[in-house]
Design a protein around this motif. Structure first.
Motif, PDB file in Angstrom:
ATOM      1  N   GLY A 102       0.793  -1.221   0.000  1.00  0.00           N
ATOM      2  CA  GLY A 102       0.000   0.000   0.000  1.00  0.00           C
ATOM      3  C   GLY A 102       0.819   1.262   0.000  1.00  0.00           C
ATOM      4  N   ILE A 103       2.104   1.166  -0.393  1.00  0.00           N
ATOM      5  CA  ILE A 103       3.007   2.319  -0.421  1.00  0.00           C
ATOM      6  C   ILE A 103       3.134   2.829  -1.849  1.00  0.00           C
ATOM      7  N   HIS A 104       3.099   4.135  -2.019  1.00  0.00           N
ATOM      8  CA  HIS A 104       3.324   4.721  -3.337  1.00  0.00           C
ATOM      9  C   HIS A 104       4.814   4.955  -3.554  1.00  0.00           C
ATOM     10  N   LEU A 105       5.305   4.453  -4.671  1.00  0.00           N
ATOM     11  CA  LEU A 105       6.696   4.647  -5.080  1.00  0.00           C
ATOM     12  C   LEU A 105       6.733   5.405  -6.397  1.00  0.00           C
ATOM     13  N   HIS A 168       5.393  11.041  -0.849  1.00  0.00           N
ATOM     14  CA  HIS A 168       4.577  11.645   0.231  1.00  0.00           C
ATOM     15  C   HIS A 168       4.517  10.739   1.478  1.00  0.00           C
ATOM     16  N   VAL A 169       5.656  10.577   2.142  1.00  0.00           N
ATOM     17  CA  VAL A 169       5.815   9.525   3.156  1.00  0.00           C
ATOM     18  C   VAL A 169       4.943   9.705   4.387  1.00  0.00           C
ATOM     19  N   ILE A 170       4.483  10.935   4.691  1.00  0.00           N
ATOM     20  CA  ILE A 170       3.651  11.094   5.893  1.00  0.00           C
ATOM     21  C   ILE A 170       2.168  11.205   5.556  1.00  0.00           C
ATOM     22  N   ASN A 171       1.819  11.121   4.278  1.00  0.00           N
ATOM     23  CA  ASN A 171       0.420  11.233   3.863  1.00  0.00           C
ATOM     24  C   ASN A 171      -0.152   9.869   3.490  1.00  0.00           C
ATOM     25  N   ASP A 172      -1.396   9.872   3.047  1.00  0.00           N
ATOM     26  CA  ASP A 172      -2.049   8.631   2.641  1.00  0.00           C
ATOM     27  C   ASP A 172      -1.216   7.911   1.578  1.00  0.00           C
ATOM     28  N   PHE A 176       4.977   6.040   6.197  1.00  0.00           N
ATOM     29  CA  PHE A 176       4.627   6.066   7.621  1.00  0.00           C
ATOM     30  C   PHE A 176       3.159   5.781   7.885  1.00  0.00           C
ATOM     31  N   ARG A 177       2.367   5.679   6.831  1.00  0.00           N
ATOM     32  CA  ARG A 177       0.940   5.428   7.029  1.00  0.00           C
ATOM     33  C   ARG A 177       0.571   3.956   6.928  1.00  0.00           C
ATOM     34  N   ILE A 178       1.514   3.070   6.565  1.00  0.00           N
ATOM     35  CA  ILE A 178       1.181   1.644   6.547  1.00  0.00           C
ATOM     36  C   ILE A 178       1.145   1.149   7.975  1.00  0.00           C
ATOM     37  N   SER A 179       0.307   0.150   8.252  1.00  0.00           N
ATOM     38  CA  SER A 179      -0.033  -0.187   9.635  1.00  0.00           C
ATOM     39  C   SER A 179       0.986  -1.089  10.329  1.00  0.00           C
ATOM     40  N   SER A 180       1.610  -1.985   9.607  1.00  0.00           N
ATOM     41  CA  SER A 180       2.430  -3.011  10.256  1.00  0.00           C
ATOM     42  C   SER A 180       3.825  -2.502  10.589  1.00  0.00           C
ATOM     43  N   GLY A 181       4.151  -2.475  11.874  1.00  0.00           N
ATOM     44  CA  GLY A 181       5.475  -2.046  12.293  1.00  0.00           C
ATOM     45  C   GLY A 181       6.563  -2.966  11.789  1.00  0.00           C
ATOM     46  N   ASP A 182       6.289  -4.272  11.759  1.00  0.00           N
ATOM     47  CA  ASP A 182       7.300  -5.224  11.287  1.00  0.00           C
ATOM     48  C   ASP A 182       7.613  -4.994   9.817  1.00  0.00           C
ATOM     49  N   ARG A 183       6.596  -4.762   9.010  1.00  0.00           N
ATOM     50  CA  ARG A 183       6.828  -4.495   7.597  1.00  0.00           C
ATOM     51  C   ARG A 183       7.596  -3.182   7.426  1.00  0.00           C
ATOM     52  N   LYS A 184       7.249  -2.190   8.224  1.00  0.00           N
ATOM     53  CA  LYS A 184       7.941  -0.904   8.143  1.00  0.00           C
ATOM     54  C   LYS A 184       9.439  -1.073   8.338  1.00  0.00           C
ATOM     55  N   THR A 185       9.825  -1.762   9.394  1.00  0.00           N
ATOM     56  CA  THR A 185      11.253  -1.881   9.689  1.00  0.00           C
ATOM     57  C   THR A 185      11.975  -2.678   8.609  1.00  0.00           C
TER      58      THR A 185
END
Length: 281
Positions: A102-105, A168-172, A176-185
């Motif tokens: 769900g991240i825009h690249l 746009h890392v802090i927006n929709d 930073f808007r994806i929910s899973s902390g494990d995936r984020k790291t």
């Protein structure tokens, strides 16, 4: 060299949409908007607008899952003769996609790859064909409506001699808007996670800043290059992001900001050295 004076500060806007975008807004000037709406006149109108922007050195065209206008706009730029000794503005071909997380690249391609493997296997006759080919490559075969993971797309883009920027890392749809902390790291620690698009006013969230600036051990104390970009959906919004890069306006120049971000990226009205030059004239 096309840029014999060496690296200079120029405005860059690496997130620009064309009228393909459903949210695109035509100019309030009826003469300009009539040209925008005319498919034959739109590329030249787009280019004339670029050259009206002071200090603009490079943009990337990054429509969502589309490259409908890149070839025609690049051709119009090649045919354009800048006045008053102004250098050519660089237009980098790109595309904005959504990963399986769900991240825009923003995927920005090298317009002049040197490797034969890239030329032979990852380039077609036009940018529309090339980017359509890339979009086909990153689809998950088991579910055509979903893209592959962020890491898989980062690695696929590298094969194509392309750089990925997290939009746009802090927006929709931002990192930073994806929910899973494990995936984020896991995504953050990936070696090809290198550039984040932040707002031009900066980031006020200290937790986010600690991560991006390498002060969070959970995220590997990894520093990320920060840029701004306009996400322009109208001609008037292009380059309103105030992102300056000190590098030749080329794909190789873009790569340099990954390794020397503090020396090569400035976010603001104007770098101090340019102010001094202007005031001394």
């Amino acid at each position: 060299s096309n840029y014999p004076r060496g690296s200079e500060w120029r405005k860059w806007d690496l997130h620009v949409h064309t009228k393909t975008d459903p949210s695109y807004k035509y100019s309030s000037n009826t003469n300009i908007s009539s040209k925008e709406q005319n498919d034959n006149e739109y590329p030249q109108t787009f280019i004339e607008n670029l050259y009206s922007i002071d200090n603009l050195g490079a943009i990337a065209i990054t429509d969502h899952n589309s490259a409908n206008w890149i070839d025609r706009i690049i051709q119009a730029n090649e045919n354009h003769n800048p006045s008053n000794g102004r250098e050519k503005i660089t237009i980098l071909p790109g595309v904005e996609i959504e990963t399986g997380d769900g991240i825009h690249l923003l995927v920005i391609f090298n317009p002049a790859p040197q490797l034969e493997d890239v030329k032979n296997n990852f380039r077609k006759d036009s940018w529309k064909e090339t980017i359509d080919h890339f979009l086909t490559a990153i689809r998950n075969p088991s579910n055509r409506s979903a893209n592959k993971t962020t890491e898989e797309i980062l690695e696929e883009a590298e094969k194509w001699d392309a750089i990925c920027i997290f939009a746009h890392v802090i927006n929709d749809k931002g990192f930073f808007r994806i929910s899973s902390g494990d995936r984020k790291t896991k995504i953050y620690k990936h070696p090809l996670t290198q550039i984040f698009q932040i707002p031009k006013e900066g980031i006020s969230n200290n937790g986010y800043l600690n991560i991006i600036e390498g002060r969070d051990t959970k995220y590997g104390n990894k520093f990320i290059t920060k840029i701004t970009a306009s996400d322009a959906k109208s001609l008037r919004d292009i380059a309103t992001n105030n992102c300056w890069i000190k590098a030749d306006p080329t794909f190789e120049g873009l790569k340099q900001i990954i390794y020397e971000p503090e020396e090569r990226v400035y976010i603001g009205d104007e770098p101090e050295i340019l102010k001094r030059i202007r005031e001394n004239k």
